[in-house]
Each structure stands twice: as C-alpha cells, then as structure tokens.
Design a protein around this motif. Structure first.
Motif, PDB file in Angstrom:
ATOM      1  N   LEU A   1       0.814  -1.199   0.000  1.00 21.34           N
ATOM      2  CA  LEU A   1       0.000   0.000   0.000  1.00 21.34           C
ATOM      3  C   LEU A   1       0.856   1.261   0.000  1.00 21.34           C
ATOM      4  N   VAL A   2       0.341   2.301  -0.668  1.00 20.14           N
ATOM      5  CA  VAL A   2       0.917   3.642  -0.618  1.00 20.14           C
ATOM      6  C   VAL A   2      -0.223   4.621  -0.375  1.00 20.14           C
ATOM      7  N   PHE A   3      -0.044   5.511   0.600  1.00 20.40           N
ATOM      8  CA  PHE A   3      -1.036   6.536   0.913  1.00 20.40           C
ATOM      9  C   PHE A   3      -0.517   7.907   0.497  1.00 20.40           C
ATOM     10  N   GLU A   4      -1.430   8.745  -0.006  1.00 18.94           N
ATOM     11  CA  GLU A   4      -1.100  10.138  -0.305  1.00 18.94           C
ATOM     12  C   GLU A   4      -2.361  10.988  -0.208  1.00 18.94           C
TER      13      GLU A   4
ATOM     14  N   LEU B   1      -7.843  11.846   0.760  1.00 22.24           N
ATOM     15  CA  LEU B   1      -6.778  10.942   1.170  1.00 22.24           C
ATOM     16  C   LEU B   1      -6.994   9.645   0.414  1.00 22.24           C
ATOM     17  N   ASP B   2      -5.949   9.182  -0.278  1.00 19.83           N
ATOM     18  CA  ASP B   2      -6.065   8.029  -1.164  1.00 19.83           C
ATOM     19  C   ASP B   2      -5.085   6.929  -0.770  1.00 19.83           C
ATOM     20  N   ALA B   3      -5.453   5.685  -1.101  1.00 21.32           N
ATOM     21  CA  ALA B   3      -4.557   4.537  -0.956  1.00 21.32           C
ATOM     22  C   ALA B   3      -4.439   3.849  -2.305  1.00 21.32           C
ATOM     23  N   TYR B   4      -3.205   3.455  -2.669  1.00 23.05           N
ATOM     24  CA  TYR B   4      -2.926   2.849  -3.974  1.00 23.05           C
ATOM     25  C   TYR B   4      -2.256   1.492  -3.805  1.00 23.05           C
ATOM     26  N   ASP B   5      -2.449   0.654  -4.787  1.00 21.07           N
ATOM     27  CA  ASP B   5      -1.662  -0.570  -4.903  1.00 21.07           C
ATOM     28  C   ASP B   5      -0.249  -0.169  -5.310  1.00 21.07           C
TER      29      ASP B   5
ATOM     30  N   GLY C   1       0.140  17.713   4.647  1.00 20.83           N
ATOM     31  CA  GLY C   1       0.852  16.988   5.690  1.00 20.83           C
ATOM     32  C   GLY C   1       1.119  15.554   5.267  1.00 20.83           C
ATOM     33  N   SER C   2       2.014  14.880   5.967  1.00 24.90           N
ATOM     34  CA  SER C   2       2.433  13.532   5.571  1.00 24.90           C
ATOM     35  C   SER C   2       1.835  12.483   6.513  1.00 24.90           C
ATOM     36  N   PRO C   3       1.120  11.489   5.970  1.00 27.46           N
ATOM     37  CA  PRO C   3       0.474  10.478   6.814  1.00 27.46           C
ATOM     38  C   PRO C   3       1.480   9.533   7.465  1.00 27.46           C
TER      39      PRO C   3
END
Length: 747
Positions: A519-522, A529-533, A551-553
């Motif tokens: 997972l990658v969050f940005e 706020l999104d999550a990617y493969d 800000g950085s999660p």
C-alpha cells in the motif's frame, strides 16, 4: 534489482517475515505498557523493530517512511473509516509528520505550536504555542508552517518560525530549554523538523529568499548548549574561515561581487538522514541569494555548497564529502528535498545508496559512502539540461541564460518535487514521489536592489503573472490548472525509470506513506486521502477530507489495532499563492484538523457549506491608470500570499471578498498591522500610503468584477451586454496561446 531486504537488513522471505512480524507486534505491545518516552540512541537505531510506533521523522534513520504493518491491506482498505478527528483552530498550512510513541501522538502545527494527543481517542493531552513572535512571519517565504518534531529522553524538540530551538517535557509540554539559533537582525526562520543523532539535536533554517547565510547547527540534547555549526556557504574573505573546507568553497565564488553582504543563501531548511554504520549525517542545501546567478555571481562558478548533498560527522560537524546537483544554481533548484537511504542491487552489485529527487527534475542515486554518482535520470520534463554526465557528475546544460531575454523553463521554482517526502517500499523496490510538472518564465530583473524585508530573487518572477482587473477569476483558474500538473509517481531507482503515475488533480499534494501489503497513501490538494496498490498504481481507497492535504500520513498500532493519521490543512509555498490548485469545494470556515482512520471507523466529519457570500464592494473612484498601477503593486508585494488576481487559497483571506469593515480599515491592516496576530504583518516602510491606496483600488475593481460575474453567470445575453463575454473571449485566446506554448515547450 533490489535485494529482498532494506537498508537495515530486514528479511523479506514470507515465512521469516510473518514470524518476525508476530514477535515484533508482541514487542510493540510490551513497549506500549512501559514508559515509552525513554527514547535513546539504541531505540532510535532500532526504530524499524518498533512496528507499533513512528518515533522519528522518517520513521527510521534511513528516512524510508515505510512501515511493515499490514493489518490494513489491499484486501480490506476499502473498509477504512474515520476513527476520530481533532480541530486545531487554524486556517494556515499544516505540513507536519506526527510522531507516535507508545500510544501518544505528538505533532506541530502552524506558528510552530506543539501538541500531544491520545493516539487511541484523539483527546488533547497538552498544547504549547511556544510564544512565537508572529512578526517573524513576514520572513516565512512559504507560509508559517512546521514539519515536525524530534524526541530524545522524554523531551521533544521543535524549531520555531522565529528561529529558536525549544526542548519540551514530553509528558507536560512545558519548556525545558529554549535556545535562539539565528541572528534576529537577519530574516531567518525555521520550518523544518529537527533530528537527534548521538545525543545532539540538529537544526537548520530558512530565509534564502530574503537574504541570509545558511548553516546547520548541533545542540546538546540535554543542556541545549551549541556543540558545532557547519556553514554551507563561505563568509567574507577578509574574515577567518570557520573551517578549512570553506576556504576551498570560497574559490567557487567571485569575491568581487561581495555575495556575503546579502548572505549567499544555501539554507538547510528541510531534509536530513543518518547512517549509523558509516556514522555519516547527510544534509540537503538550498538555493542561492538572490536566485539570479547573473546578479549573485556574474563571473560564474559553482557557488559551493548551494544545491548540494553534504555528508558530515554528526559529533563534530566535520565535512566528509559533497555532491552538487545544480552547479552555480540560478533557478531556486534546491537540494533540500527528501533524502532516502537504502541498499540497492545495481548491475549485480549491492550498493549502499542515498537517493534524492531534488527540484531540478533529475532523480539521483549516489553511493552514500563517498558521494560518487551512480545514476541520474529526469523523473519529470526538464528543459534546463539535456542530461547528467555520469563521468563528471555534472549537468549538460541547454541554452538557458535569462540575462538577455526571458526563458520559459521546466521545472519552475516549485520543482519537479518539493519538500513533500517520498517513501521507499521494499516489497516493490520503488520510490514514490509526490511530483509535478510546472514551468516558469525566468527573466532578469534589471532594476534589482536588495531589500532585507522582502524577497530578493533578482528576477521578474511574479510580475510575469500580473492579472488585469477585468480578467474573470474562472479563466485564471482554468488556465492555471491546465498548465500545472501533479501526480504520485512510482519510480524504479535501480533502472531509473517510471513504473506508473496517478494524476492527483492538483500540483501541490501531501507526502507519501508506504506500508505493508503493497500500500501507498497520499493526500491531495483537492481534499482527498487516497490509498494505492504499490505495484500497479490502482487506487483502492478514496476519502473526502473536505480540504487540501499537504501533511504527511503515518501509521501505527495501539492495543493491537492499526491506525493511519494525517494533518489536513491547505497552504505552503504553492498552496499559499495559487488558489486554483486548492480544493475549490472547500468552505472558508473549514479549519485545519488531525484525522485518524482505522478499519471499520464510523466517525463523520461535520457537513460544510461550500458557498462564499460576496459582499458589495465600495464604489470605485480610481482611474483605469491607477487601477493598473495597483495591479502591478499587488503582484509585486501581495501575490506571494494572496495569489494572482487575488485568488487566494480557501484558508486565507480572499481579497475579492472583503467585507465593509475590511475595506474601511484597509490601511490599518496593511500599514498599521491591525491583523498581526493572524499573520498579516505591517507593510509600513515597504510601501507608501499612496501605494496602499492603489492596491486597494485594484482589489475594489476585482470585487466589482467578481460580483458582476456572479450576478450574470449563466446568462449569455447578460454577459454580452455587460462586456464580460468579450473579456472571456479575449482571455480564452490568451489561454489557448499559452497552452500551445506550454505544449511546444514540453515537446
């Protein structure tokens, strides 16, 4: 290829990984029960083993921003919901990375305020605003932001906008010691996060746009006493050099130009990393003062250590090596961007590397033992250089001189990548970059004169985007958005190639978080706020947080449950100045927040009203010539915060929408400092009362035009009668021409 381990030797065999994960989660639970603020050298060095915590700015000293936690994974991330949120009462940018230590979440906000929060519930444990002098906000080039804290032995360390380094008791938030790190006669600020290495607190500073000499300092973590200071540019040649390497650096500057009178720049305003095996501290160095190298150093020269990665001994500040990404820096191409350490297999040989995607658009992989260049390729479109010569390590520059005429160049001063942290994912071997493609016209300011209270870039930067009062705001927004692209970029550093990208619909977004289970969050400037493969770039989760995220999660566990936390509040360099890039859905009433998510979270954010109400502006009494003069003055002095054409980002005062009281007290605000506590410092001494009146006349004209547009919106006949349709056609032609220019330059 990447070997199946990280820089710290973490094994990636599935069975071993699972066994260690179970044991380390148990260890993390045991740590939660103990006095968790006893962070020492061993605990910092072994941070990768504390899966439940995030005890350093980049989680580990390698700054990879990767957590192996995988309770939240690709199979269930769509069940991620809001667990709790905390309103922070601010409308300025929130850029921080929280720390999480044994069930307590620590972070910094605007104006350098420090907070401690129960990580389970979001209950505020304490807050300390550190009594910051808000007049220093006038020297913050890029909003009154702060990027985070460091922790050591039950103390938290914060750098403040007014140049102090403050140690706080982690339990109570009370000040333990407070040290001024800068000369207040110069326009220094601090926005970056400190680091602690071997019992010393490391802090840099900012202010190169205004005129300072850069350095990084080390303070004893217990007493606050200065241990050493490393200057990044030489001082006056008539004075003794602070260390031998500065004498060599001075040979790359032309003393005849007296660069030291302004300061030279080279501030260490953000990234650092530490390798305990090599005992090397790595710092990133910023731009020159002024940006314009033809003014700063017309005789030429590399101007060391501008735009460089520098390796130092953390106990003494002794210079070890450097690599300069942009010799003779002349475009605000800083090398202060995020530094990541990892072990990489390149052509069959494992190499200990340091990686950076600085503003200049090239991704660098260096051997972190000695700074030798291994590879470099452009990760975004670049027009200032053809390539990086791998034999010399230097760029092969194009004809990019702006001395005689303007040059439309990629990247812009916002960079292909700015301060927003990247992350490295050992499961894919990729680095994930919050990237952008944006150009700017570079042109010499022939009338440049140094002003210690204002930007000193030596270029007609903002004058090139002066917006006439008659141009409709929606056209400015559309053209601006069309020429600025932002995306999350998956980059293979071993092969130096793009793997995938996902359009973020904004050129100014958050830092990236890599976590287990690919997972990658940005967060995005458009308010999600999104999550990617991590392998494919497929978006797996999309959450409306109601306003832009920079800000950085981070992710952590408490009582065996995994959480993701992020600061939400739009602002920063690009966000402050360019309203078209923000979440335009946002209402001006929405304040900054800390949001925390978990699987099955059911908390809802309160609804917001997304409409602005436009007051009736006062009558216009100025002539067309005076309004034009006001437009030029506005775009010279005010645009840095309030945006082109006064299109501010939603959290700051939009000067097209001023109410009657603001119009009545305009001079008291602009010249008298009536809103100093809100960050609007007095411009008395910078502009005259007559100039203030001209700026006010321009804003009144914008208010009338905006109100007229709102009243006639949707009625073609009304727009033709009012002349707005003609203006739209004119600007549309200009916009199409600009887009064609943009495309031709890209091609």
């Amino acid at each position: 290829m990447f070997k199946k381990r990280t820089a710290t030797g973490w094994p990636r065999h599935p069975v071993v990984h699972a066994a260690l994960l179970v044991s380390l989660l148990a260890l993390a639970g045991a740590q939660t029960a103990r006095a968790g603020t006893a962070v020492d050298a061993q605990r910092l060095a072994e941070a990768d083993q504390e899966l439940g915590n995030w005890i350093q700015h980049g989680r580990t000293q390698s700054e990879q921003r990767y957590s192996p936690l995988d309770q939240i994974n690709a199979g269930n991330v769509d069940d991620l919901g809001l667990a709790w949120y905390l309103d922070l009462g601010t409308k300025r940018g929130l850029e921080g990375t929280p720390l999480v230590v044994d069930g307590v979440l620590y972070f910094t906000g605007t104006w350098s305020a420090a907070y401690a929060v129960d990580a389970r519930s979001g209950k505020l444990l304490w807050k300390n605003d550190l009594n910051v002098d808000r007049d220093r906000g006038q020297f913050a080039c890029c909003d009154v932001v702060n990027r985070g804290m460091a922790m050591w032995n039950n103390k938290l360390y914060v750098g403040t906008i007014d140049g102090r380094l403050v140690a706080l008791d982690a339990t109570t938030g009370e000040v333990v010691w407070d040290k001024l790190t800068v000369d207040l006669e110069r326009p220094y600020t601090i926005t970056g996060a400190p680091r602690v290495v071997k019992g010393k607190v490391l802090i840099g500073n900012g202010g190169a746009e205004y005129g300072v000499r850069g350095y990084v300092s080390a303070y004893d973590a217990e007493t606050g006493e200065l241990a050493w200071r490393f200057y990044t540019v030489p001082g006056a040649p008539s004075q003794p050099f602070e260390n031998p390497v500065l004498e060599k650096a001075a040979a790359t500057w032309d003393a005849a130009d007296k660069y030291w009178e302004i300061g030279g720049g080279g501030t260490v305003w953000d990234s650092m990393a530490y390798d305990p095996d090599l005992d090397l501290l790595y710092i990133g160095v910023g731009n020159g003062t002024p940006w314009n190298k033809e003014i700063r150093n017309p005789a030429g020269g590399d101007n060391l250590f501008l735009s460089s990665i520098v390796a130092l001994r953390p106990e003494t500040g002794e210079y070890v090596w450097h690599y300069q990404t942009t010799p003779g820096e002349g475009w605000d191409y800083t090398a202060t961007q995020h530094l990541i350490l990892a072990d990489v297999e390149i052509e069959g040989e494992e190499r200990p590397v340091i990686m950076q995607a600085p503003k200049n658009g090239f991704f660098y992989v260096l051997d972190r033992r000695d700074g030798r260049l291994i590879s470099a390729e452009n990760y975004v479109h670049v027009s200032w250089a053809k390539e990086i010569d791998l034999k010399t390590g230097r760029p092969v520059e194009t004809d990019n001189s702006y001395k005689e005429h303007g040059v439309y160049q990629f990247p812009s001063p916002m960079g292909g990548h700015n301060w927003q942290p990247m992350c490295f994912h050992p499961e894919t071997g990729y680095v994930y970059i919050p990237a952008r493609e944006l150009a700017m016209m570079y042109r010499q300011d022939e009338g440049f004169q140094y002003n210690p209270n204002f930007w000193n870039v030596g270029m007609e930067v903002m004058k090139d985007i002066t917006v006439p009062a008659w141009v409709p705001a929606e056209l400015v927004e559309k053209v601006g958005a069309a020429t600025a692209q932002g995306f999350l970029l998956a980059w293979d550093p071993a092969r130096q190639r793009e793997v995938w990208r996902h359009n973020s619909d904004s050129p100014w977004n958050s830092g990236a978080l890599c976590s287990g289970s690919n997972l990658v969050f940005e967060g995005t400037g458009r308010g999600y706020l999104d999550a990617y493969d991590a392998a494919t770039g497929k978006r797996l989760w999309h959450y409306d947080v109601q306003q832009g995220v920079i800000g950085s999660p981070v992710t952590y566990t408490v009582d065996g449950e995994q959480y993701v936390s992020v600061l939400v509040g739009w602002g920063g360099a690009f966000g402050l100045s360019f309203g078209f890039a923000s979440n335009t859905r946002q209402a001006p009433s929405v304040e900054g927040r800390l949001l925390t998510f978990k699987l099955g979270g059911q908390t809802q954010l309160p609804p917001v009203e997304r409409l602005r109400r436009l007051p009736e502006p006062p009558p216009q009494t100025a002539s067309d010539e005076e309004i034009e003069q006001g437009a030029k003055l506005y775009h010279h002095y005010c645009v840095y915060c309030h945006g082109p054409g006064a299109i501010s980002h939603p959290n700051l005062a939009d000067l097209r929408y001023m109410d009657a009281e603001t119009h009545r007290t305009f001079d008291a605000i602009v010249l008298g400092g009536a809103q100093r506590d809100r960050g609007m410092v007095s411009f008395a001494g910078t502009i005259s009362p007559e100039q203030s009146q001209l700026i006010h006349a321009y804003l009144i004209e914008l208010g009338h035009n905006t109100l007229e547009t709102e009243r006639t919106r949707g009625s073609l006949w009304s727009r033709i009668k009012s002349g707005t349709y003609t203006a739209l056609a004119q600007v549309a032609e200009w916009g199409v021409a600009l887009l064609r220019w943009f495309k031709n330059a890209a091609d």
